[in-house]
Design a protein around this motif. Structure first.
Motif, PDB file in Angstrom:
ATOM      1  N   LEU A 139       0.844  -1.192   0.000  1.00  0.00           N
ATOM      2  CA  LEU A 139       0.000   0.000   0.000  1.00  0.00           C
ATOM      3  C   LEU A 139       0.877   1.239   0.000  1.00  0.00           C
ATOM      4  O   LEU A 139       1.843   1.337   0.757  1.00  0.00           O
ATOM      5  CB  LEU A 139      -0.924  -0.011   1.217  1.00  0.00           C
ATOM      6  CG  LEU A 139      -1.977   1.098   1.324  1.00  0.00           C
ATOM      7  CD1 LEU A 139      -3.217   0.582   2.044  1.00  0.00           C
ATOM      8  CD2 LEU A 139      -1.440   2.328   2.062  1.00  0.00           C
ATOM      9  N   THR A 145       0.808   5.231   0.646  1.00  0.00           N
ATOM     10  CA  THR A 145       0.010   6.327   1.200  1.00  0.00           C
ATOM     11  C   THR A 145       0.312   7.663   0.512  1.00  0.00           C
ATOM     12  O   THR A 145      -0.547   8.530   0.443  1.00  0.00           O
ATOM     13  CB  THR A 145       0.279   6.504   2.703  1.00  0.00           C
ATOM     14  OG1 THR A 145       1.610   6.986   2.901  1.00  0.00           O
ATOM     15  CG2 THR A 145       0.075   5.194   3.458  1.00  0.00           C
ATOM     16  N   ALA A 149      -0.219  -4.745   4.283  1.00  0.00           N
ATOM     17  CA  ALA A 149      -0.919  -3.644   4.942  1.00  0.00           C
ATOM     18  C   ALA A 149      -2.387  -3.976   5.213  1.00  0.00           C
ATOM     19  O   ALA A 149      -2.929  -4.980   4.748  1.00  0.00           O
ATOM     20  CB  ALA A 149      -0.829  -2.394   4.073  1.00  0.00           C
ATOM     21  N   MET A 178      -6.320  -1.659   6.144  1.00  0.00           N
ATOM     22  CA  MET A 178      -6.988  -0.357   6.201  1.00  0.00           C
ATOM     23  C   MET A 178      -8.392  -0.538   6.752  1.00  0.00           C
ATOM     24  O   MET A 178      -9.077  -1.510   6.419  1.00  0.00           O
ATOM     25  CB  MET A 178      -7.056   0.270   4.803  1.00  0.00           C
ATOM     26  CG  MET A 178      -7.762   1.612   4.742  1.00  0.00           C
ATOM     27  SD  MET A 178      -7.956   2.230   3.043  1.00  0.00           S
ATOM     28  CE  MET A 178      -6.263   2.609   2.618  1.00  0.00           C
ATOM     29  N   ILE A 217     -11.254   7.117   5.507  1.00  0.00           N
ATOM     30  CA  ILE A 217     -10.268   6.185   6.051  1.00  0.00           C
ATOM     31  C   ILE A 217     -10.096   6.452   7.542  1.00  0.00           C
ATOM     32  O   ILE A 217      -9.860   7.583   7.964  1.00  0.00           O
ATOM     33  CB  ILE A 217      -8.914   6.344   5.334  1.00  0.00           C
ATOM     34  CG1 ILE A 217      -9.074   6.033   3.840  1.00  0.00           C
ATOM     35  CG2 ILE A 217      -7.862   5.425   5.963  1.00  0.00           C
ATOM     36  CD1 ILE A 217      -7.873   6.395   3.004  1.00  0.00           C
ATOM     37  N   TRP A 233      -8.199   4.115   9.672  1.00  0.00           N
ATOM     38  CA  TRP A 233      -6.903   3.600  10.156  1.00  0.00           C
ATOM     39  C   TRP A 233      -6.160   2.962   8.989  1.00  0.00           C
ATOM     40  O   TRP A 233      -6.757   2.343   8.100  1.00  0.00           O
ATOM     41  CB  TRP A 233      -7.118   2.558  11.257  1.00  0.00           C
ATOM     42  CG  TRP A 233      -5.826   2.005  11.805  1.00  0.00           C
ATOM     43  CD1 TRP A 233      -5.062   2.531  12.804  1.00  0.00           C
ATOM     44  CD2 TRP A 233      -5.141   0.822  11.357  1.00  0.00           C
ATOM     45  NE1 TRP A 233      -3.944   1.769  13.001  1.00  0.00           N
ATOM     46  CE2 TRP A 233      -3.978   0.696  12.126  1.00  0.00           C
ATOM     47  CE3 TRP A 233      -5.402  -0.138  10.379  1.00  0.00           C
ATOM     48  CZ2 TRP A 233      -3.067  -0.344  11.958  1.00  0.00           C
ATOM     49  CZ3 TRP A 233      -4.506  -1.180  10.195  1.00  0.00           C
ATOM     50  CH2 TRP A 233      -3.354  -1.281  10.987  1.00  0.00           C
ATOM     51  N   ILE A 234      -4.825   3.138   8.971  1.00  0.00           N
ATOM     52  CA  ILE A 234      -3.954   2.484   7.991  1.00  0.00           C
ATOM     53  C   ILE A 234      -2.704   2.008   8.719  1.00  0.00           C
ATOM     54  O   ILE A 234      -2.184   2.717   9.589  1.00  0.00           O
ATOM     55  CB  ILE A 234      -3.506   3.450   6.870  1.00  0.00           C
ATOM     56  CG1 ILE A 234      -4.683   4.018   6.101  1.00  0.00           C
ATOM     57  CG2 ILE A 234      -2.574   2.735   5.885  1.00  0.00           C
ATOM     58  CD1 ILE A 234      -4.268   5.051   5.060  1.00  0.00           C
ATOM     59  N   GLU A 285      -4.669   8.676   3.418  1.00  0.00           N
ATOM     60  CA  GLU A 285      -4.350   9.058   4.790  1.00  0.00           C
ATOM     61  C   GLU A 285      -5.607   9.048   5.637  1.00  0.00           C
ATOM     62  O   GLU A 285      -6.722   9.203   5.122  1.00  0.00           O
ATOM     63  CB  GLU A 285      -3.729  10.454   4.813  1.00  0.00           C
ATOM     64  CG  GLU A 285      -2.436  10.581   4.012  1.00  0.00           C
ATOM     65  CD  GLU A 285      -1.882  11.997   4.036  1.00  0.00           C
ATOM     66  OE1 GLU A 285      -1.175  12.312   5.008  1.00  0.00           O
ATOM     67  OE2 GLU A 285      -2.164  12.765   3.114  1.00  0.00           O
TER      68      GLU A 285
END
Length: 404
Positions: A12, A14, A37, A39, A48, A50-51, A378
């Motif tokens: 992933l 960002t 990753a 998400m 979004i 959380w990542i 993000e």
């Protein structure tokens, strides 16, 4: 509010580091690469939440009911197409044949071909045909991972037909999931009704067309083709000043075939982007390196017309914010394949793979003034993802546009 966990994402990006540098001189370390990753997305807001790495998923999210595995995929921000002329009719294969036989773009235009050929077909097409054709073109863009598209007018060149094109764009904004940015570009060419009277045509654009389009709130940007045989700096300055007075932001086509001062004007006016730049001067490369104006490069047009590629390497090294686009249009770049443009960016314009990725995501969004909502992944931003069946983001330019 329901939340969704996407896990086992192979890789992933960002692009958070790119945003911190405002898209200048991006390197791989700026891409925010997360291997294996995950998400979490709030489905109610499509934001979004959380990542991070799969192993670091917070405990509450591990128990979510809605979970989807994205194993074998690479995720990056949705691609942004920041320069198209896709609402039009007809084709220009005869122009292409003439170029192959040795005629130049300018010679074909002077003989009544080029933009004026498309103008004739577009005026005759009517709203329904234009809408249906444009909708199909947008669907083709989406297949290449594109989530936002700028669309310019400029193939009607009467007030009635230009407004019709803008109304088609407005309808597309309502009926597709794409983010669409409308640009009013009456100064694309001088129409037959004003042959050899370009100053009179500029008078009409300034006195009637721009105020009417602004009153109807149909466009976000104004654009003009600053080039020999089209519109000079004095004419363009006048139109741009009227556009600003009427609340439109600015973009410009400059230095595609000749440097006649368009980039100097664009930098003076602080336009959002200057597009083409095939023949930009070294002095203006340095100025673009210090400006917020985005340099939008169109390698598909160079490939198709056999003209020099814009100096991407010099622009990036000078600090410029560089975006890349298809320039989709029926005459000089009839391609919807934005990933293919990254192949050309790397192989012909000497861009690195990270630079090419940024050029069709964050910097392309910046060329439309959308970098605060698009171009990165993000927390707090919209869930707008381009997913590739691959093991690395490097497949984007490597695959010659044949992505899955």
């Amino acid at each position: 509010m329901e939340k969704v966990l996407y896990n086992n994402i192979g890789q992933l990006l960002t692009l958070a580091g790119v945003a911190k540098k405002q898209g200048r001189a991006p390197t791989e370390s700026d891409l925010g690469i997360i291997e294996n990753a995950a998400m979490v997305v709030d489905s109610a807001t499509n934001k979004i939440e959380w990542i991070g790495e799969q192993k670091n998923i917070p405990t509450p999210f591990r128990k979510l009911v809605n979970q989807f595995s994205s194993e074998g995929e690479v995720w990056l921000p949705e691609l942004v197409e920041c320069h198209t002329h896709l609402v039009c009719a007809g084709n220009r294969h005869h122009d292409y044949a003439q170029r192959c036989a040795g005629k130049t773009y300018q010679e074909i235009a002077a003989a009544g071909g080029g933009i004026l050929t498309t103008l004739k077909h577009t005026r005759e097409a009517g709203y329904t045909a234009l809408y249906e054709s444009a909708l199909k073109e947008l669907e083709r863009f989406q297949k290449f991972g594109v989530g936002a598209v700028e669309i310019k007018t400029g193939y009607g060149l009467t007030l009635e037909s230009e407004i019709e094109i803008l109304e088609v764009i407005a309808a597309l904004q309502k009926t597709t999931s794409l983010t669409i940015v409308p640009t009013f570009m009456p100064a694309h060419a001088t129409p037959p009704e004003y042959k050899d009277r370009t100053d009179a045509f500029v008078d009409v654009i300034c006195q009637e067309w721009i105020p009417e389009v602004a009153k109807r709130n149909l466009a976000e940007y104004f654009d003009a083709f600053v080039e020999k045989g089209f519109f000079d700096v004095t004419q363009t300055r006048r139109m741009c000043e009227v556009a600003l007075q009427n609340g439109l932001k600015l973009k410009l086509h400059c230095d595609q075939f000749n440097d006649i001062g368009g980039t100097d004007l664009g930098l003076e006016l602080g336009v959002q982007s200057i597009d083409h730049l095939d023949h930009v001067s070294d002095a203006n490369i340095q100025k673009l390196g210090k400006a917020d104006t985005v340099a939008v490069l169109l390698p598909g047009a160079s490939l198709y017309t056999g003209t020099p590629y814009p100096p991407a390497r010099k622009l990036i090294d000078a600090g410029a914010r560089v975006a890349v686009s298809t320039d989709f249009n029926p005459g000089t770049s009839p391609s919807r394949n934005l990933p293919l443009m990254t192949t050309l960016a790397c192989s012909q314009m000497k861009m690195t793979v990270p630079e090419a990725v940024v050029s069709i995501t964050y910097n392309a969004a910046a060329a439309l003034g959308l970098e605060n909502t698009l171009g990165t992944l993000e927390v707090g931003k919209e869930f707008r993802v381009c997913s590739l069946r691959a093991d690395s983001y490097e497949v984007l330019p490597y695959s010659f546009g044949e992505i899955e």
